[in-house]
Design an enzyme around this catalytic site. Structure first.
Site, PDB file in Angstrom:
ATOM      1  N   HIS A 154       0.837  -1.225   0.000  1.00 15.83           N
ATOM      2  CA  HIS A 154       0.000   0.000   0.000  1.00 15.83           C
ATOM      3  C   HIS A 154       0.858   1.256   0.000  1.00 15.83           C
ATOM      4  O   HIS A 154       0.453   2.293   0.535  1.00 15.83           O
ATOM      5  CB  HIS A 154      -0.944   0.035   1.206  1.00 15.83           C
ATOM      6  N   SER A 275      14.962  20.346 -17.026  1.00 13.49           N
ATOM      7  CA  SER A 275      13.764  21.123 -17.299  1.00 13.49           C
ATOM      8  C   SER A 275      14.184  22.383 -18.045  1.00 13.49           C
ATOM      9  O   SER A 275      15.251  22.942 -17.788  1.00 13.49           O
ATOM     10  CB  SER A 275      13.086  21.494 -15.989  1.00 13.49           C
ATOM     11  N   LYS A 281      16.287  20.966 -11.872  1.00 16.19           N
ATOM     12  CA  LYS A 281      15.607  19.676 -12.019  1.00 16.19           C
ATOM     13  C   LYS A 281      16.375  18.636 -12.811  1.00 16.19           C
ATOM     14  O   LYS A 281      17.068  18.910 -13.760  1.00 16.19           O
ATOM     15  CB  LYS A 281      14.232  19.885 -12.670  1.00 16.19           C
ATOM     16  N   GLU A 288       9.500   7.417 -17.273  1.00 18.37           N
ATOM     17  CA  GLU A 288       8.146   7.945 -17.525  1.00 18.37           C
ATOM     18  C   GLU A 288       7.660   7.552 -18.915  1.00 18.37           C
ATOM     19  O   GLU A 288       6.500   7.187 -19.106  1.00 18.37           O
ATOM     20  CB  GLU A 288       8.143   9.472 -17.393  1.00 18.37           C
TER      21      GLU A 288
END
Ligand code: ARG
Length: 461
Positions: A154, A275, A281, A288
């Protein structure tokens, strides 16, 4: 040239031709199409359905066509599909003799044969990539048996585990993927050629001879089914889909574990992106994209299943729509396997952070309950007592391994000195010596077992 224009009085509209054509994508079948034609024509010559010299002439010309395509000197264009293209080129090169090739064959059994040959090769190729990925995972596992990380359920810290056990879990999944592909190979390895349009043929062909030449293990037993069946394409894309599901889960783990908040792992700069606006970043674009491309392969699976579901027996042109999902799933899964393998080879670990995280979150609470059970308390009662201890820790800002023995004893008189060892993460990991468990010995055995099973799967190559 059209293979079927004899019956017509008017030429087809350009728009209709454009809509109908499949050469734009089925050119990918050229190798398998020509191979199948060489086998077919050899059989036609051997069985004297056409003169042997003609068969040889056709076969030689086909070999030359293949060589020219490979060299890049023959453009694959100007025909309805790859089958028409090859036949057209053949007739261009050797004249009327070329027209003999299509005896005792239809494009319906031809395309089904080409596609099966293609899928068989592709299965072998994808499995090779899966094998390489598992080898990388095994290497990571072998180097990290002694390190501890939190295991989650979980998305909450559940129990401490060895880093190796985590990576082995993915090896198990990819092993099953190889198994699934291997199993589907058996059903793909059946030759439809000889089914012709749909009812078989009245020529005295030798189907087993052609099958032998093409290395098919078996021949189809029902011509209607053989020209209609695309189960093998659906199965192949399903197998690709489970690979993608597994890659996607791992991608998701990596995205989470490499955040500043977790900081367990770091993807090397070579496999990260920045980025355009936020200079600080470092983004996980590759995992992804792997996660995103999973949706695309599931789309391919949905496409093929939907194409198949409504078509009456036997062949219908809908079946031409089998190829794009197949090629797309193949290209996507191969690209993802390759890049993921590279990314994993450049992944680094912050073992201290992982260990500290594993020690937090009361992750050894189950060990307390197990301890009480071993001292004679029924498990449900042990679970309740342990719950009270965890609550006590939360309310008093303590951790399980920092509690004094006398505090434990307030919750149950069954506690003795040993409990102070049992709640340590190391002890917790080591205690689970069961086959498949977290103990180092079990994890090492898991690595050996994965290696054994992997080698067995590839014993012939
Ligand atoms: N391009 C067609 C396909 O991919 C080949 C078979 C054509 N057969 C036919 N009866 N029109 O399915």
């Amino acid at each position: 040239m059209k293979l079927w224009e004899g019956r017509f009085t008017q030429p087809s509209a350009k728009s209709a031709d454009d809509f109908n054509q499949s050469l734009g994508f089925d050119y990918k079948l050229y190798w398998h199409d020509i191979l199948a034609s060489i086998a077919h024509v050899k059989m036609l010559g051997e069985t004297q359905i056409i003169p042997k010299e003609s068969a040889e002439k056709i076969s030689d010309a086909l070999v030359n066509i293949l060589a020219d395509i490979e060299k890049g000197s023959l453009e694959l264009e100007g025909a309805e599909d790859i089958h028409t293209f090859v036949e057209q080129e053949l007739t261009k090169r050797i004249g009327a003799t070329g027209k003999m090739l299509h005896a005792a064959r239809s494009r319906n059994d031809q395309v089904a044969t080409d596609l099966r040959l293609y899928v068989k090769d592709s299965i072998v190729n994808v499995c090779g990539h899966l094998r390489a990925l598992i080898n990388t995972l095994l290497e990571i596992a072998s180097n990290n048996v002694q390190f501890i990380m939190p295991g989650y359920t979980h998305m909450r810290r559940a129990q401490p585990i060895s880093v190796a056990q985590y990576f082995n879990a993915y090896s198990e999944m990819f092993l099953r993927d190889i198994e699934r592909f291997t199993d589907s190979y058996k059903r793909t390895d059946v030759m439809p050629l000889g089914s012709c349009a749909m009812a078989g043929t009245d020529f005295p062909i030798d189907r087993r001879m052609t099958a032998g030449l093409l290395s098919f293990s078996d021949i189809s037993q029902n011509s209607i089914d053989a020209v209609s069946d695309r189960d093998f394409v659906a199965e192949y894309i399903f197998c690709c889909s489970t690979v993608m599901a597994h890659l996607s889960r791992m991608a998701e783990d990596l995205i989470i574990y490499t955040t500043d908040e977790f900081g367990f792992m770091e993807i090397s700069d070579e496999y990260s992106t920045g980025s355009s606006i936020m200079p600080q970043k470092k983004n996980p674009d590759i995992p992804e994209l792997v996660r995103g491309k999973t949706g695309r392969v599931y789309g391919d699976l949905t496409a093929i299943l939907t194409v198949i579901k409504g078509i009456p027996l036997s062949y219908n042109k809908d079946l031409q729509e089998d190829k794009e999902p197949l090629f797309d799933a193949e290209t996507t899964v191969l690209a993802c396997l390759n890049i993921f393998n590279e990314l994993l080879q450049h992944l680094s670990f912050d073992t201290r952070k992982m260990r500290n995280a594993a020690a937090g979150g009361f992750s050894t609470a189950t060990d307390i309950a197990d301890y009480l059970v071993q001292k004679g308390m029924p498990f449900r009662d042990a679970h309740a007592v342990t719950g009270q201890i965890v609550r006590y820790c939360i309310e008093n800002g303590k951790t399980l391994d920092k509690l004094d023995l006398f505090v434990y004893q307030q919750f149950s008189t069954l506690f003795d000195e040993e409990i102070l060892q049992r709640v340590k993460v190391n002890h917790s990991v080591e205690a689970r010596k069961v086959i498949g468990g977290s103990a180092r010995s079990a994890v090492r055995e898991n690595i050996r077992s994965i290696t054994r099973r992997l080698n067995r799967m590839f014993k012939n190559n």
